[in-house]
Scaffold this active site. Structure first.
Site, PDB file in Angstrom:
ATOM      1  N   CYS A  82       0.835  -1.197   0.000  1.00  9.94           N
ATOM      2  CA  CYS A  82       0.000   0.000   0.000  1.00  9.94           C
ATOM      3  C   CYS A  82       0.878   1.258   0.000  1.00  9.94           C
ATOM      4  O   CYS A  82       1.670   1.449  -0.910  1.00  9.94           O
ATOM      5  CB  CYS A  82      -1.002  -0.038   1.151  1.00  9.94           C
ATOM      6  N   HIS A 205      -3.833  -4.806  -0.634  1.00  8.50           N
ATOM      7  CA  HIS A 205      -3.544  -5.356   0.695  1.00  8.50           C
ATOM      8  C   HIS A 205      -3.606  -6.884   0.648  1.00  8.50           C
ATOM      9  O   HIS A 205      -4.699  -7.451   0.701  1.00  8.50           O
ATOM     10  CB  HIS A 205      -4.570  -4.846   1.709  1.00  8.50           C
ATOM     11  N   GLU A 207      -3.028  -8.902   3.020  1.00 13.35           N
ATOM     12  CA  GLU A 207      -3.594  -9.391   4.284  1.00 13.35           C
ATOM     13  C   GLU A 207      -5.113  -9.312   4.312  1.00 13.35           C
ATOM     14  O   GLU A 207      -5.749  -9.915   5.181  1.00 13.35           O
ATOM     15  CB  GLU A 207      -2.999  -8.623   5.473  1.00 13.35           C
TER      16      GLU A 207
END
EC number: 4.3.2.10
Length: 225
Positions: A82, A205, A207
Site C-alpha cells: 500500500c 492489501h 492481508e
C-alpha cells in the site's frame, strides 16, 4: 528459520500484516520492529503503510527507521504494501511530498472527469445528477482484478486476473515501465505491483485478500532473488 521484520514506524496496519504472515508462513519468525538494528538483523523485510503520505514520510524520518529501510532495499528481500509501495518512489502529489527515491517515478491521485472526487466540490456541484452517479468514487475501495504483466516468483500459484483488495486514492506511476509487474483498471489502467532485483511491492492489501493474498506472502517468504 527465516526472520521477517515488519517495519513499525507508526503508520500502518502492522498487526494485521503480522497475523497474515503467521498464517501464511507458520515456520517463519515474524517480528514487528521499531528499531533499526532489528530491521538490519532480519532476513526479510515487509514495509507496510497507510494514511497520508506527508504523515507517513514524516513519521518514517522521525522514527529513525528510514536508513534501515534503505539498507534493506539495497541488500535483502523487501516487500512494500500500500503506502509502503508508494513510498519507494521519488515523490507524491499528496502534499508534494519527497519520498525514498528507490524507484524512479511519482505517486499520482486518481483524477479526471471519470472520477467523483470528494475534494473537488465544485465538480460535484456542477455535474448533472446522472453523470455524478456514473463517476467512480475516490478512494478506490474494494476487490479488483490484477493483470500480471510479466512473470515473477511472487505470482507463482496465483492465476492471472485474480482479485485483490484495494483501499487508496493515489497510485504509483513508474518512470521505467520495466518495473511494472501488475496492472489494475479503475478509470485508468494503473500500476498496482512493481518488482526489481530484491524488491517486490504492491498497492493492494494481501492481508485483506483471502487465500491469494496469503499465497503472495508465502511466496515472499520462500523467494530467493
Amino acid at each position: 528459520m527465516s526472520t521477517i521484520a515488519i517495519v513499525d514506524y507508526g503508520m500502518g496496519n502492522f498487526h494485521s500484516v503480522a497475523r497474515a504472515l503467521q498464517h501464511a508462513a507458520p515456520d517463519a519468525d515474524i517480528r514487528i520492529c521499531n528499531r533499526p538494528e532489528q530491521i538490519d538483523a532480519a532476513d526479510r523485510v515487509v514495509f507496510p503503510g497507510q494514511g497520508a503520505m506527508p504523515d507517513c514520510m514524516r513519521t518514517l524520518n522521525e522514527s529513525g527507521l528510514r536508513a534501515a529501510v534503505e539498507r534493506a532495499a539495497a541488500s535483502k528481500p523487501l516487500m512494500g504494501v500500500c503506502v509502503g509501495e508508494q513510498m519507494l518512489f521519488e515523490r507524491s502529489e499528496e502534499g508534494g511530498t519527497p519520498c525514498l527515491g528507490i524507484f524512479p517515478g511519482e505517486v499520482r491521485r486518481f483524477a479526471g472527469p471519470q472520477f467523483a472526487d470528494p475534494v473537488a466540490a465544485d465538480q460535484a456541484a456542477a455535474a448533472p445528477p446522472a453523470a455524478a452517479r456514473e463517476r467512480l468514487k475516490v478512494p478506490h475501495m474494494g476487490w479488483n482484478q490484477v493483470r500480471q504483466t510479466r512473470s515473477h516468483a511472487l505470482w507463482e500459484g496465483i492465476p492471472d486476473g485474480t482479485h485483490f483488495y484495494f483501499v487508496h486514492s493515489y497510485y504509483a506511476a513508474p518512470s521505467d515501465p520495466a518495473l511494472t509487474t501488475g496492472v489494475t483498471d479503475y478509470g485508468v489502467a494503473f500500476t498496482c505491483a512493481v518488482a526489481a532485483a530484491n524488491i517486490f511491492a504492491v498497492q493492494f492489501h494481501p492481508e485483506k485478500s483471502a487465500e491469494h493474498g496469503l499465497r503472495l506472502y508465502r511466496n515472499f517468504v520462500d523467494w530467493q532473488p
